[in-house]
Design an enzyme around this catalytic site. Structure first.
Site, short mmCIF file in Angstrom:
data_model
loop_
_atom_site.label_atom_id
_atom_site.label_comp_id
_atom_site.label_asym_id
_atom_site.label_seq_id
_atom_site.Cartn_x
_atom_site.Cartn_y
_atom_site.Cartn_z
N GLN A 214 -31.56 -59.64 -20.34
CA GLN A 214 -32.32 -61.23 -20.52
C GLN A 214 -32.12 -61.58 -21.77
O GLN A 214 -32.09 -61.00 -23.12
CB GLN A 214 -33.83 -60.83 -20.17
CG GLN A 214 -34.72 -62.28 -20.17
CD GLN A 214 -34.53 -63.21 -19.27
OE1 GLN A 214 -34.12 -62.75 -18.19
NE2 GLN A 214 -34.73 -64.36 -19.54
N LYS B 203 -38.50 -61.96 -11.54
CA LYS B 203 -37.32 -61.29 -11.00
C LYS B 203 -37.64 -60.12 -10.49
O LYS B 203 -36.98 -59.81 -9.14
CB LYS B 203 -36.25 -61.03 -12.20
CG LYS B 203 -35.54 -62.29 -12.70
CD LYS B 203 -34.92 -62.03 -13.90
CE LYS B 203 -34.21 -63.43 -14.71
NZ LYS B 203 -33.76 -63.15 -15.86
N ASP C 36 -25.20 -61.98 -13.81
CA ASP C 36 -25.12 -63.41 -14.32
C ASP C 36 -23.99 -64.01 -14.66
O ASP C 36 -24.00 -65.16 -15.01
CB ASP C 36 -25.85 -63.16 -15.85
CG ASP C 36 -27.24 -63.15 -16.14
OD1 ASP C 36 -27.68 -64.29 -15.64
OD2 ASP C 36 -27.64 -62.57 -17.04
N1 GUN Z 1 -32.39 -66.61 -20.18
C1 GUN Z 1 -32.46 -67.83 -19.70
N2 GUN Z 1 -31.68 -67.69 -18.43
C2 GUN Z 1 -30.98 -66.85 -18.33
C3 GUN Z 1 -30.08 -66.27 -17.29
O1 GUN Z 1 -29.88 -67.14 -16.50
N3 GUN Z 1 -29.95 -65.03 -17.62
C4 GUN Z 1 -30.24 -64.30 -18.71
N4 GUN Z 1 -29.62 -63.04 -18.64
N5 GUN Z 1 -30.98 -64.59 -19.54
C5 GUN Z 1 -31.59 -65.92 -19.55
#
Ligand code: GUN
Length: 299
Positions: free
Chosen positions: A98, A54, A121
């Protein structure tokens, strides 16, 4: 029939290109640089890989990346204090915590402490409600990516029969909402669904998001159906010391014989998730500055 392959990797690169062009325009015309803050608590190896990826892609499209790596034992109060600081930091337009979080932290409480307009998100309860009621929302990245692939394939989704397999808050439920918003007739199938094969066989669009390796077989599909496979499952290694093969929730070989189009794993939905995170960060930046939203990058 042999299905055409929906190339999510190439499509994600296109999305990132559009985001980068708009970021450059924001900089030149308005002196604005979008910023994305990612918070990682602990050292889960898969999460570390995602967070690194990311950060790298954020910088590549010309945005600022802020990484906050916290110790696994971080208290809820300290995490909430950090989120509070990011909520009021004008350089931060998007905040992502996350998941999963260590067990001692209340995930709902933490997510709902993010300012909804920075919740890239789309997990905040306010964004969930906004999506469900057709108001302007931040939309979860993976379902948004699936929607973009489907819109690109079909043009209009209006009147299509869609089956979403899986009812998670991250993918299944928001995916169903998005398809409904695009005027599909939507069925959500899950582990307790009776005669699931027959339910899936009625669909023009199948989105599989259950987390069960190769569950959906070719003979479950209506000929010509478009299949979006969200699953990423690692099979047992076949040789000692090797890594198991990555497969989706769809049995690709048999499904590709029947489907009209299908996303591969890897290289299908996966790359779309981070591309949509960047698109959401751009959208959040435009909204907070009262600027027009980027075309083709929102739901
Ligand atoms: N962990 C796995 N997929 C995601 C996601 O799309 N967003 C976040 N914040 N954590 C994750």
């Amino acid at each position: 029939m042999s299905a055409s392959v929906i190339d999510g990797k190439a499509f994600a690169a296109e999305v990132r290109g559009k985001v980068a062009a708009k970021v450059s325009e924001l900089k030149d015309k308005h002196g604005i640089v979008p910023g994305l803050a990612v918070v990682l608590v602990g050292e889960d190896p898969a999460s570390q890989v995602y967070v690194r990826s990311k950060g790298k892609q954020t910088v590549e499209v010309g945005m600022q990346s802020f990484e906050h790596k916290l110790d696994v034992g971080t208290s809820e109060a300290d995490l909430l204090a950090l989120i509070d600081k990011l909520n009021t930091d004008p350089a931060v337009n998007g905040i992502l915590v996350q998941l999963p979080l260590p067990k001692h932290l209340n995930e709902d409480l933490v997510i709902n402490s993010i300012a909804p307009e920075k919740d890239v998100d789309g997990f905040h309860i306010s964004n969930v409600g906004r999506l469900a009621t057709g108001q302007k929302a931040m939309v979860p990245c993976t379902p948004l990516g699936c929607l973009m692939l489907l819109r690109d394939h079909f043009g209009s989704l209006s009147g299509k029969d869609a089956v979403v397999i899986g009812r998670s808050n991250i993918v299944g439920k928001p995916m169903a909402q998005l398809l409904l918003r695009d005027s599909c007739t939507v069925t959500v199938a899950h582990s307790r669904t009776k005669d699931i094969e027959d339910v899936v066989r009625r669909a023009d669009i199948v989105v599989a998001a259950v987390g069960r390796a190769e569950m959906v077989k070719g003979d479950w599909l209506k000929p010509g159906a478009v299949v979006i496979d969200v699953g990423i499952n690692r099979l047992e290694p076949t040789e000692e010391g090797g890594k198991g093969r990555l497969v989706g929730d769809v049995d690709y070989a048999s499904a590709a014989e029947v489907a009209g189009a299908i996303t591969p794993v890897p290289g299908g939905v996966g790359p779309m998730t981070i591309a949509c995170l960047l698109a959401n960060t751009l959208t959040a930046t435009c909204r907070v500055n009262g600027l027009a939203e980027p075309e083709g990058l929102t739901a």
